[in-house]
Design an enzyme around this catalytic site. Structure first.
Site, PDB file in Angstrom:
ATOM      1  N   GLU A  20       0.835  -1.203   0.000  1.00  0.00           N
ATOM      2  CA  GLU A  20       0.000   0.000   0.000  1.00  0.00           C
ATOM      3  C   GLU A  20       0.874   1.260   0.000  1.00  0.00           C
ATOM      4  OE1 GLU A  20      -3.595   1.624   2.957  1.00  0.00           O
ATOM      5  OE2 GLU A  20      -2.246   0.000   3.591  1.00  0.00           O
ATOM      6  N   LYS A  60      -8.996   2.363  -2.190  1.00  0.00           N
ATOM      7  CA  LYS A  60      -9.299   1.713  -0.922  1.00  0.00           C
ATOM      8  C   LYS A  60     -10.686   2.139  -0.469  1.00  0.00           C
ATOM      9  CE  LYS A  60      -7.080   1.033   3.623  1.00  0.00           C
ATOM     10  NZ  LYS A  60      -5.854   1.334   4.395  1.00  0.00           N
ATOM     11  N   CYS A  74      -5.464  -3.332   2.254  1.00  0.00           N
ATOM     12  CA  CYS A  74      -5.267  -3.402   3.703  1.00  0.00           C
ATOM     13  C   CYS A  74      -6.564  -3.536   4.510  1.00  0.00           C
ATOM     14  CB  CYS A  74      -4.462  -2.197   4.175  1.00  0.00           C
ATOM     15  SG  CYS A  74      -3.708  -2.459   5.815  1.00  0.00           S
ATOM     16  N   GLY A 116      -3.389 -58.940   8.554  1.00  0.00           N
ATOM     17  CA  GLY A 116      -2.943 -57.873   7.674  1.00  0.00           C
ATOM     18  C   GLY A 116      -3.341 -56.513   8.216  1.00  0.00           C
ATOM     19  N   LEU A 117      -2.940 -55.474   7.495  1.00  0.00           N
ATOM     20  CA  LEU A 117      -3.155 -54.107   7.962  1.00  0.00           C
ATOM     21  C   LEU A 117      -4.626 -53.752   8.119  1.00  0.00           C
ATOM     22  CD1 LEU A 117      -0.502 -51.992   6.016  1.00  0.00           C
ATOM     23  CD2 LEU A 117      -0.801 -52.078   8.488  1.00  0.00           C
ATOM     24  N   GLY A 148     -24.853 -60.498  16.033  1.00  0.00           N
ATOM     25  CA  GLY A 148     -23.876 -59.430  15.913  1.00  0.00           C
ATOM     26  C   GLY A 148     -23.838 -58.806  14.538  1.00  0.00           C
ATOM     27  N   THR A 160     -13.610 -54.593   6.526  1.00  0.00           N
ATOM     28  CA  THR A 160     -12.194 -54.265   6.668  1.00  0.00           C
ATOM     29  C   THR A 160     -11.627 -53.531   5.455  1.00  0.00           C
ATOM     30  OG1 THR A 160     -11.501 -56.396   5.759  1.00  0.00           O
ATOM     31  CG2 THR A 160     -11.850 -56.272   8.146  1.00  0.00           C
ATOM     32  N   TRP A 194     -10.171 -53.538  -5.901  1.00  0.00           N
ATOM     33  CA  TRP A 194      -9.380 -54.682  -5.436  1.00  0.00           C
ATOM     34  C   TRP A 194     -10.115 -55.371  -4.286  1.00  0.00           C
ATOM     35  CZ3 TRP A 194      -5.792 -57.286  -7.801  1.00  0.00           C
ATOM     36  CH2 TRP A 194      -4.955 -58.144  -7.092  1.00  0.00           C
TER      37      TRP A 194
END
Length: 639
Positions: free
Chosen positions: A46, A115, A176, A358-359, A459, A464, A474
């Site tokens: 400015e 401004k 500003c 597995g993960l 249940g 997963t 996949w």
């Protein structure tokens, strides 16, 4: 500016108060420096041609004339630059003094933007000298001598500047205090089509103000789905009562891309992704449109080397460990609360988890344990089921058993080899034929076991499968693809690993050891016989590295990147890790599988959403299962 990227810059020159000739020379030097680096939009603070702290000198004709002479010098010396340059100066219009931004391009002063919000509380009392741009009833004009010729330059607020050579390159200007006001002009500018908001500022420095300023700029860029470029006054301004730090900031859609070090000045750069901003705006129905005056300008297009743009290698995972740990805690809580709510709604006190070692199944068990703790349920109600078959290794089976014991779950082992052999006999499939039938029969048998056990004990089967697997398809349709609640459905594989690691870091003793061993185990469906007792079927050897696929997934879903742009970003990010041919190969694979496997995502079980990228067919990703991938594949294959 290929692929919608444009480099922008915020500069803080070292000024001398009221020395317009010196100030112009500093501005020209930095403008040329920034243009040489490829910046197409260069913004200065400015009132930078005079200095912000001139006080009552602003009322002197000598200073006003000096500012215009300096503007002419800047215009002339930057005319050959392939960039828009914006500088601040005081300008008298019809007897009133305005604090304006001059927008220069190609040797022309396109417009002056005054401004609008003039502060009256600061030590410099701008209202003592300047009036608001809102006092202009309509577009005004001032006649200047530019290049020896009289030229009428418009003076008005609210205009959007549009590059005729790159229509997404649009920007608006505020100064500003405009940003700090209750109704910043930038809101209307963004709604009028400005993808970049520039702010010429002279914000004095106080304790704690830098944090507030940073948050203000960052959040405004997020609210307006824009890039926000903030150029701040610094060294050279009077320190009679205040100090200015040159706190330059560039944010994009809620993220701070770059900021300067306080009190150092200089130039900062960022490569803004205009296509990404336009994509988000078209997705958000609450982002309306209003009309505004437009000014067109022309800039020759040039290739952007993206030197000032980075693409995180794991976009789903924060790089900072403190942030990463906080994110992991938040995600695990979302998953656990989602499952706990569903269990309570179903009046279920048992959860059935197929635990492979597995993960993904490990994360599902972790989430289920946390959900049971939230509900005050005995973890014995978690039925952890291992179902060894032809591809199961001692390592993964052993880890599954240790995990169930460590979490206090009830372990049940159901060897499915005999059942699958009988099924092969029933359908006439040769055991030695290790085709997809051989694999999927095992996956579907496991789901059958889990579903029937859930029925038997009243249940729910906890899914997963993760987000990366859903993107690639996949998963075995109506096998591991199906569950009663999929807790990992919006967790990509790269993030699954960090969530399990976060749990391992907090665990003690044997639980910690087994979690770390799970992390070290190759990702595999374990549907083919092992080789010498070790896993023979490694997922990433078949479908490609998950870090690449998660990178592709993030940018194609979150920002609508076309294949060419994803490839360009991946080449920059994974340079030295994968060669170009490898990146292209797996990008083609991702696109092909993403389209052909949509039918699996069209009938997904419920599951909690944890981030902005998800594939639920109910709200996140709606695509026909028979949509053609030809356009995307053609672009990817021709890279």
């Amino acid at each position: 500016m290929q692929d919608g990227f444009v480099k922008i810059a915020a500069a803080t020159p070292a000024l001398r108060v009221a020395d317009c000739v010196h100030n112009a020379s500093q501005i020209i030097e930095q403008a040329k420096q920034a243009a040489k680096k490829g910046a197409k939009l260069i913004v200065f603070p400015e009132l930078c041609l005079t200095g912000y702290t001139c006080g009552d000198l602003f009322l002197q004709q000598t200073l006003l004339d000096g500012a215009l002479a300096a503007l002419e010098t800047v215009r002339r010396e930057t005319a050959a630059l392939q960039a828009v340059v914006i500088v601040g100066l005081p300008l008298r219009v019809h007897g009133k003094l305005f604090n304006v931004a001059a927008v220069l391009c190609g040797g022309a002063v396109m417009a002056f933007v005054p401004k609008r919000c003039i502060p009256g509380y600061s030590e410099f009392y701008e209202q003592r000298h300047f009036v608001s741009g809102d006092t202009l009833d309509c577009m005004e004009g001032v006649t200047l001598m530019l290049g020896g010729e009289p030229v009428c330059v418009p003076v008005m607020t609210g205009q959007v500047f549009t590059c005729e050579d790159m229509p997404l390159f649009t920007f608006g200007v505020e100064i500003c205090e405009d940003l700090w006001a209750p109704e910043p002009p930038s809101a209307k500018l963004a709604l009028s089509g400005a993808h970049i908001i520039v702010n010429l500022s002279a914000s004095d420095e106080l304790v704690g103000k830098a944090d507030y300023r940073r948050d203000l700029v960052r959040q405004q860029s997020g609210r307006l789905l824009c890039a926000y470029l903030y150029a701040d006054a610094g060294f050279g301004e009077s320190t009679q009562d205040l100090v200015f730090a040159g706190h330059n900031l560039i944010a994009e859609n809620g993220a701070m891309l770059v900021e300067s070090t306080l009190f150092e000045g200089g130039v900062i750069y960022a490569d803004i992704d205009l296509q990404r901003l336009a994509y988000d705006r078209q997705r958000m129905n609450t982002f309306g449109a209003v009309s505004a005056s437009e000014f067109g300008f022309s800039l020759p297009m040039s290739e952007n080397d993206l030197a000032d743009r980075t693409f995180p290698r794991t976009p789903f995972v924060p790089g900072d460990k403190t942030q990463r740990d906080a994110r992991c805690e938040e995600i695990l809580t979302i998953q656990a609360v989602g499952l706990a709510t569903r269990l309570r709604a179903a009046h279920a006190t048992t959860a059935v988890v197929g635990l492979s070692g597995g993960l993904d199944s490990t994360l599902a068990l972790i989430v289920t344990a946390h959900a049971f703790d939230r509900l005050g349920l005995d973890r014995k109600g978690i039925l952890a089921v291992t179902m060894p078959c032809f591809g199961t290794t001692a390592r993964t089976r052993g880890n599954a058993e240790k995990l169930a014991e460590a979490y206090g779950a009830t372990l049940k082992t159901v060897d499915i080899k005999a059942a699958v052999d009988q099924h092969f006999a029933d359908i006439g499939h040769d055991w030695n034929d290790h085709s997809v039938t051989f694999e999927n029969a095992q996956a579907r048998m496991r789901t059958l076991v889990l579903m029937d056990l859930a029925n038997k004990c009243g249940g729910m089967v906890i899914g997963t499968g993760d987000l990366s697997e859903l993107a690639l398809g996949w998963a075995t349709y109506n096998g591991d693809h199906m569950s009663m609640y999929g807790v990992n459905a919006s967790i990509p594989k790269t993030l699954v690993r960090y969530l399990v690691a976060y749990e391992a870091d907090r665990a003690l003793g044997e639980l910690s050891d087994v979690l770390y061993d799970v992390l070290d185990t190759p990702v595999s469906p374990e549907l083919l016989p092992p080789k010498d007792g070790e896993i023979s079927q490694k997922t990433e050897d078949l479908v490609g590295p998950y870090e690449l696929h998660d990178f592709f997934l993030y940018y194609i879903l979150r920002f609508g990147y076309p294949p060419r742009k994803i490839y360009r970003a991946a080449r920059k990010t994974f340079a030295g890790v994968y060669d170009d041919a490898t990146i292209k190969k797996w990008l083609v694979t991702f696109i092909r599988r993403f389209f052909t496997q949509q039918f699996k995502r069209s009938c997904l079980p419920d599951g909690p959403k944890v981030g902005t990228v998800a594939l639920s067919p109910r709200g996140d990703w709606r695509m026909p299962s028979d949509a053609a991938s030809a356009l995307w594949l053609q672009e990817a294959e021709n890279l």
